[in-house]
Design a protein around this motif. Structure first.
Motif, mmCIF file in Angstrom:
data_model
loop_
_atom_site.group_PDB
_atom_site.id
_atom_site.type_symbol
_atom_site.label_atom_id
_atom_site.label_comp_id
_atom_site.label_asym_id
_atom_site.label_seq_id
_atom_site.Cartn_x
_atom_site.Cartn_y
_atom_site.Cartn_z
ATOM 1 N N UNK A 37 58.924 27.300 -10.893
ATOM 2 C CA UNK A 37 59.999 26.718 -10.084
ATOM 3 C C UNK A 37 61.220 27.636 -10.054
ATOM 4 N N UNK A 38 61.638 28.115 -11.234
ATOM 5 C CA UNK A 38 62.797 28.995 -11.311
ATOM 6 C C UNK A 38 62.527 30.328 -10.629
ATOM 7 N N UNK A 39 61.294 30.828 -10.778
ATOM 8 C CA UNK A 39 60.933 32.075 -10.111
ATOM 9 C C UNK A 39 60.978 31.907 -8.590
ATOM 10 N N UNK A 40 60.469 30.757 -8.118
ATOM 11 C CA UNK A 40 60.519 30.475 -6.683
ATOM 12 C C UNK A 40 61.946 30.362 -6.186
ATOM 13 N N UNK A 41 62.822 29.736 -6.991
ATOM 14 C CA UNK A 41 64.224 29.632 -6.612
ATOM 15 C C UNK A 41 64.890 30.991 -6.530
ATOM 16 N N UNK A 42 64.564 31.869 -7.491
ATOM 17 C CA UNK A 42 65.132 33.221 -7.481
ATOM 18 C C UNK A 42 64.664 34.001 -6.250
ATOM 19 N N UNK A 43 63.377 33.875 -5.908
ATOM 20 C CA UNK A 43 62.852 34.566 -4.732
ATOM 21 C C UNK A 43 63.515 34.054 -3.458
ATOM 22 N N UNK A 44 63.710 32.734 -3.419
ATOM 23 C CA UNK A 44 64.346 32.140 -2.241
ATOM 24 C C UNK A 44 65.799 32.606 -2.128
ATOM 25 N N UNK A 45 66.509 32.623 -3.253
ATOM 26 C CA UNK A 45 67.910 33.033 -3.247
ATOM 27 C C UNK A 45 68.059 34.494 -2.842
ATOM 28 N N UNK A 46 67.138 35.327 -3.321
ATOM 29 C CA UNK A 46 67.197 36.756 -3.023
ATOM 30 C C UNK A 46 66.532 37.106 -1.695
ATOM 31 N N UNK A 47 65.997 36.077 -1.004
ATOM 32 C CA UNK A 47 65.350 36.285 0.286
ATOM 33 C C UNK A 47 64.178 37.257 0.169
ATOM 34 N N UNK A 48 63.346 37.025 -0.861
ATOM 35 C CA UNK A 48 62.163 37.859 -1.084
ATOM 36 C C UNK A 48 60.958 37.111 -0.542
ATOM 37 N N UNK A 49 60.511 37.460 0.642
ATOM 38 C CA UNK A 49 59.343 36.827 1.239
ATOM 39 C C UNK A 49 59.580 35.362 1.520
ATOM 40 N N UNK A 50 58.505 34.608 1.536
ATOM 41 C CA UNK A 50 58.561 33.159 1.779
ATOM 42 C C UNK A 50 58.020 32.461 0.556
ATOM 43 N N UNK A 51 58.883 31.661 -0.077
ATOM 44 C CA UNK A 51 58.504 31.007 -1.324
ATOM 45 C C UNK A 51 58.043 29.590 -1.039
ATOM 46 N N UNK A 52 56.794 29.301 -1.392
ATOM 47 C CA UNK A 52 56.243 27.965 -1.232
ATOM 48 C C UNK A 52 56.017 27.363 -2.605
ATOM 49 N N UNK A 53 56.363 26.106 -2.774
ATOM 50 C CA UNK A 53 56.214 25.483 -4.075
ATOM 51 C C UNK A 53 55.091 24.454 -4.090
ATOM 52 N N UNK A 54 54.367 24.345 -2.997
ATOM 53 C CA UNK A 54 53.170 23.515 -2.962
ATOM 54 C C UNK A 54 53.401 22.129 -3.495
ATOM 55 N N UNK A 55 52.699 21.817 -4.578
ATOM 56 C CA UNK A 55 52.763 20.471 -5.128
ATOM 57 C C UNK A 55 53.777 20.334 -6.245
ATOM 58 N N UNK A 56 54.603 21.356 -6.460
ATOM 59 C CA UNK A 56 55.520 21.298 -7.580
ATOM 60 C C UNK A 56 56.567 20.214 -7.380
ATOM 61 N N UNK A 57 57.118 20.087 -6.142
ATOM 62 C CA UNK A 57 58.087 19.036 -5.875
ATOM 63 C C UNK A 57 57.463 17.997 -4.981
ATOM 64 N N UNK A 58 57.920 16.799 -5.118
ATOM 65 C CA UNK A 58 57.287 15.686 -4.443
ATOM 66 C C UNK A 58 57.454 15.725 -2.936
ATOM 67 N N UNK A 59 58.510 16.385 -2.448
ATOM 68 C CA UNK A 59 58.699 16.426 -1.005
ATOM 69 C C UNK A 59 57.745 17.399 -0.317
ATOM 70 N N UNK A 60 57.157 18.317 -1.088
ATOM 71 C CA UNK A 60 56.242 19.317 -0.548
ATOM 72 C C UNK A 60 56.895 20.134 0.561
ATOM 73 N N UNK A 61 58.191 20.460 0.354
ATOM 74 C CA UNK A 61 58.888 21.283 1.353
ATOM 75 C C UNK A 61 58.624 22.763 1.054
ATOM 76 N N UNK A 62 58.463 23.546 2.091
ATOM 77 C CA UNK A 62 58.456 24.995 1.907
ATOM 78 C C UNK A 62 59.889 25.475 1.904
ATOM 79 N N UNK A 63 60.154 26.534 1.168
ATOM 80 C CA UNK A 63 61.513 27.063 1.061
ATOM 81 C C UNK A 63 61.786 27.992 2.222
ATOM 82 N N UNK A 64 62.839 27.721 2.966
ATOM 83 C CA UNK A 64 63.224 28.579 4.083
ATOM 84 C C UNK A 64 64.164 29.637 3.550
ATOM 85 N N UNK A 65 63.688 30.850 3.497
ATOM 86 C CA UNK A 65 64.451 31.896 2.811
ATOM 87 C C UNK A 65 65.389 32.650 3.741
ATOM 88 N N UNK A 66 65.862 31.997 4.761
ATOM 89 C CA UNK A 66 66.908 32.607 5.584
ATOM 90 C C UNK A 66 67.680 31.483 6.247
#
Length: 264
Positions: A234-263
């Motif tokens: 989760x923290x690694x995905x947050x760091x990737x999203x914050x740094x705009x490194x690719x597209x970070x998906x968290x799949x089933x980690x959070x209940x909303x199942x949202x993909x992270x929009x990195x821009x």
């Protein structure tokens, strides 16, 4: 040294402008990091610690901050840090689920909580005009929350728990601000009339806040369906999203199942 009316007005305008900018950036950051509110809480908290302690060190070297100030009892700072940690975590969780206009409106409850806590903890009395103003703010917040029950209103599609959590966040932050004021009052007694430097209070308060945000992260993240074993991802995905490194998906980690929009 008294400041001129023009300087006071300029300072007040700067405070208002920065406060508005803070709220706007707060919401903008939660757009791409909607699924990572606790990562953002960690990031901002440790950022405050770095800035505050850097300034504190420079003021200590300059002789503005004394050893007696640094030696003030830390129990109140611990309580301040805990309340601010709870306020940050709950506020960012609610902010990620609320529409933009709702955040500054619901945050006005901070004034109400502050009045209540200062009366209870510091024994302050308020005039009828101040109480009426507080009631007006309360009425506005209640109307904003109540609009969630009406279709077409800006909170109509938001579950009640999120506005309630934002109001609770304001209560935590108001409690912390009252405790800070108490630190100044008690500190002046210990320092024989000399008030503690503001960066002593903010630095130690932010330090304990960072500690509690870190310690509470497993519990708070579990409330959003993130298991302890999944926290590193989760923290690694947050760091990737914050740094705009690719597209970070968290799949089933959070209940909303949202993909992270990195821009934005």
């Amino acid at each position: 040294m008294d400041s001129s009316p023009a300087a006071a007005a300029a300072a007040s305008a700067a405070v208002v402008a920065l406060a508005v900018a803070n709220r706007v950036l707060y919401k903008l950051a939660l757009v791409p990091l909607k699924a990572y509110p606790f990562f953002l809480a960690q990031l901002t908290t440790f950022g405050y610690v770095a800035v505050y302690f850097s300034i504190l060190y420079s003021r200590y070297r300059a002789g503005v901050v004394t050893r007696d100030m640094l030696g003030l009892p830390k129990s109140r700072f611990v309580a301040i840090g805990l309340l601010e940690a709870l306020g940050v975590a709950s506020g960012m969780s609610a902010g990620a689920m609320l529409p933009g206009p709702a955040i500054p409106i619901l945050s006005q409850s901070f004034l109400v909580w502050q009045l209540i806590f200062s009366a209870l903890l510091l024994g302050r009395a308020y005039s009828a005009r101040q109480i009426i103003g507080c009631l007006l703010v309360t009425s506005g917040v209640i109307l904003a929350v109540a609009s969630g029950a009406n279709e077409g209103q800006f909170l109509s599609e938001v579950q009640l728990i999120w506005p309630a959590l934002m109001i609770t966040s304001s209560a935590f932050q108001a409690g912390a601000s009252i405790l800070k004021e108490d630190v100044f009052i008690e500190g002046a007694k210990r320092l024989k009339g000399k008030r503690p430097d503001i960066f002593v209070v903010n630095s130690f308060g932010s330090g304990f806040q960072a500690l509690f945000v870190f310690l509470l992260l497993p519990f708070l993240s579990n409330l959003r369906g993130i298991k302890f074993a999944e926290l590193p991802g989760y923290l690694n995905g947050g760091a990737e999203c914050f740094l705009n490194v690719g597209e970070s998906l968290i799949g089933n980690i959070v209940e909303e199942h949202h993909s992270c929009l990195c821009c934005l």
